[in-house]
Design a protein around this motif. Structure first.
Motif, PDB file in Angstrom:
ATOM      1  N   PRO A   1     -69.719 -22.877  15.158  1.00 38.91           N
ATOM      2  CA  PRO A   1     -70.654 -21.861  15.658  1.00 38.91           C
ATOM      3  C   PRO A   1     -71.661 -22.372  16.687  1.00 38.91           C
ATOM      4  CG  PRO A   1     -70.444 -21.738  13.272  1.00 38.91           C
ATOM      5  CD  PRO A   1     -69.744 -22.985  13.693  1.00 38.91           C
ATOM      6  N   GLY A   2     -71.976 -23.646  16.681  1.00 42.20           N
ATOM      7  CA  GLY A   2     -72.956 -24.155  17.631  1.00 42.20           C
ATOM      8  C   GLY A   2     -72.369 -24.645  18.932  1.00 42.20           C
ATOM      9  N   ALA A   3     -71.059 -24.510  19.121  1.00 37.65           N
ATOM     10  CA  ALA A   3     -70.420 -25.051  20.321  1.00 37.65           C
ATOM     11  C   ALA A   3     -70.805 -24.256  21.563  1.00 37.65           C
ATOM     12  CB  ALA A   3     -68.902 -25.038  20.147  1.00 37.65           C
ATOM     13  N   THR A   4     -70.769 -24.922  22.703  1.00 34.75           N
ATOM     14  CA  THR A   4     -70.879 -24.243  23.995  1.00 34.75           C
ATOM     15  C   THR A   4     -69.526 -24.340  24.683  1.00 34.75           C
ATOM     16  OG1 THR A   4     -71.652 -26.250  25.106  1.00 34.75           O
ATOM     17  CG2 THR A   4     -73.326 -24.740  24.253  1.00 34.75           C
ATOM     18  N   ILE A   5     -69.126 -23.239  25.315  1.00 34.97           N
ATOM     19  CA  ILE A   5     -67.791 -23.159  25.913  1.00 34.97           C
ATOM     20  C   ILE A   5     -67.922 -22.791  27.385  1.00 34.97           C
ATOM     21  CG2 ILE A   5     -65.569 -21.962  25.869  1.00 34.97           C
ATOM     22  CD1 ILE A   5     -65.938 -21.626  22.866  1.00 34.97           C
ATOM     23  N   ASP A   6     -67.376 -23.635  28.241  1.00 33.85           N
ATOM     24  CA  ASP A   6     -67.304 -23.389  29.678  1.00 33.85           C
ATOM     25  C   ASP A   6     -65.851 -23.135  30.060  1.00 33.85           C
ATOM     26  OD1 ASP A   6     -69.999 -23.979  29.570  1.00 33.85           O
ATOM     27  OD2 ASP A   6     -69.825 -25.940  30.547  1.00 33.85           O
ATOM     28  N   TRP A   7     -65.642 -22.589  31.264  1.00 36.05           N
ATOM     29  CA  TRP A   7     -64.280 -22.177  31.652  1.00 36.05           C
ATOM     30  C   TRP A   7     -64.112 -22.369  33.156  1.00 36.05           C
ATOM     31  CZ3 TRP A   7     -61.590 -17.911  28.502  1.00 36.05           C
ATOM     32  CH2 TRP A   7     -60.311 -17.664  28.965  1.00 36.05           C
ATOM     33  N   VAL A   8     -63.009 -23.008  33.551  1.00 36.47           N
ATOM     34  CA  VAL A   8     -62.597 -23.076  34.955  1.00 36.47           C
ATOM     35  C   VAL A   8     -61.546 -21.995  35.186  1.00 36.47           C
ATOM     36  CG1 VAL A   8     -61.532 -24.458  36.774  1.00 36.47           C
ATOM     37  CG2 VAL A   8     -63.033 -25.554  35.102  1.00 36.47           C
ATOM     38  N   VAL A   9     -61.801 -21.123  36.162  1.00 38.66           N
ATOM     39  CA  VAL A   9     -60.889 -20.001  36.408  1.00 38.66           C
ATOM     40  C   VAL A   9     -60.877 -19.683  37.896  1.00 38.66           C
ATOM     41  CG1 VAL A   9     -62.623 -18.165  36.099  1.00 38.66           C
ATOM     42  CG2 VAL A   9     -60.231 -17.699  35.538  1.00 38.66           C
ATOM     43  N   GLU A  10     -59.745 -19.187  38.380  1.00 40.21           N
ATOM     44  CA  GLU A  10     -59.633 -18.747  39.771  1.00 40.21           C
ATOM     45  C   GLU A  10     -60.735 -17.734  40.066  1.00 40.21           C
ATOM     46  OE1 GLU A  10     -58.293 -18.683  43.550  1.00 40.21           O
ATOM     47  OE2 GLU A  10     -57.215 -19.885  42.054  1.00 40.21           O
ATOM     48  N   GLU A  11     -61.340 -17.834  41.255  1.00 44.72           N
ATOM     49  CA  GLU A  11     -62.534 -17.053  41.561  1.00 44.72           C
ATOM     50  C   GLU A  11     -62.320 -15.540  41.397  1.00 44.72           C
ATOM     51  OE1 GLU A  11     -63.720 -17.821  45.588  1.00 44.72           O
ATOM     52  OE2 GLU A  11     -61.816 -17.133  46.449  1.00 44.72           O
ATOM     53  N   GLY A  12     -61.106 -15.067  41.609  1.00 43.76           N
ATOM     54  CA  GLY A  12     -60.838 -13.640  41.491  1.00 43.76           C
ATOM     55  C   GLY A  12     -60.915 -13.109  40.074  1.00 43.76           C
TER      56      GLY A  12
END
Length: 324
Positions: free
Chosen positions: A29-40
């Motif tokens: 529950p305390g995790a932080t999640i980032d994401w790399v994704v195509e700009e569109g």
């Protein structure tokens, strides 16, 4: 715990990766999640409020102008942004060389892991060279559902079972989020367009379905000139149909989000309607149903299969059942 997800494209694949977020946060529950994704597709991922930071990747655009100084500066800025954080886990659930390079460039803490796919799924793009960037490669059945794939990789890596229906983390429809171009009354939407002609359902079938749904309004979106012509053909045979103007991706997402009934072929917008758990009929004509079928709600009906399009009667019966 800091986690980075690398899933850059396409629309349906990014959507199918979203349930990883809820799974990871349920267990940590305390995790932080980032994401790399195509700009569109940044705006699609942004619909999930549990993703902290979205890092846009613009390879599709950069490829057209690699010789320009401005493009090279953007690429440098991307990698600088990517490397601002140190992660405990980096997951690449796409399994391509380009996503492997992103994974390879990401920074992990001492003892951190970079985790990806040991093999591809039937009919999906996979490049084995991507494994050189992994610390752990997770094997999956070649017939793993598109939604289950990322979930199972994360579950295996962090040692938890994947035993709940997928939670896409998408907001429910509300009046404030309803765009002005949509009618105020209930409507059906037909996602009839697809890039591959073999995946299409016959125009005569759509027209018969539209007439069977009367007087429910039928909205017809399109994304290319050929799809616009198809939409005009359908509208000419369905008295309660309206061809929409060309929509942005997020307007098309809103169209799916607010539909009383969504009917579509195997395409990203149909899967978005299913992810919002709208009453949805997914029509399979030339792609395997097992791979992307919406199997998490009784409000989603999957008809047809590879080489076996469903009949009009079957789709009409499913539509009436969902509307009831």
């Amino acid at each position: 715990m800091k986690i980075l997800l690398v899933r850059v494209s396409s629309l349906g694949d990014v959507l199918h990766n979203l349930p990883m977020v809820a799974d990871l946060l349920r267990r940590h529950p305390g995790a932080t999640i980032d994401w790399v994704v195509e700009e569109g597709y940044v705006s699609l991922v942004r619909l999930n409020p549990q993703v902290r930071k979205i890092i846009p990747w613009a390879l599709r655009r950069w490829r057209k102008s690699l010789g320009k100084a401005g493009t090279r500066a953007e690429i440098k800025a991307f990698f600088r942004n990517l490397r601002e954080e140190e992660y405990d886990y980096v997951f690449d659930t796409q399994g391509l060389l380009k996503t492997g390079i992103v994974m390879g460039a990401a920074r992990v803490r001492r003892g951190g892991k970079k985790i990806g796919l040991a093999n591809g799924s039937e009919g999906s793009g996979y490049e084995g060279i991507s494994r050189i960037f992994h610390t752990d490669s997770i094997p999956l059945s070649p017939r793993t559902h598109a939604v289950a794939r990322g979930r199972l990789v994360a579950g295996a890596a962090l040692d938890y079972p994947v035993d709940t229906p997928p939670d896409f983390g998408l907001p429910a429809p509300d009046a404030a989020s309803r765009p002005a171009f949509l009618p105020q009354e209930d409507y059906a939407v037909f996602f009839h367009g697809t890039a591959r002609a073999a995946k299409k359902w016959a125009d005569a079938n759509w027209i018969a379905l539209g007439n069977a749904l009367a007087p429910l309004p039928v909205l017809l979106p399109w994304g290319s000139e050929a799809e616009r012509i198809d939409a005009e053909t359908l509208a000419a045979g369905i008295p309660n149909a309206r061809v929409l103007p060309k929509l942005s991706m997020m307007d098309a997402v809103a169209l799916a989000r607010h539909a009383r009934l969504a009917v579509g072929v195997d395409t990203g917008l149909t899967h978005i309607a299913a992810a919002f758990v709208r009453p949805t009929i997914e029509i399979y004509c030339d792609s395997p149903k097992w791979k992307t079928e919406g199997n998490w709600s009784e409000r989603i009906v999957n008809l047809g299969d590879l080489g076996a399009p469903p009949s009009v009667d079957d789709v009409v019966a499913a539509a009436r059942r969902l509307l009831a």
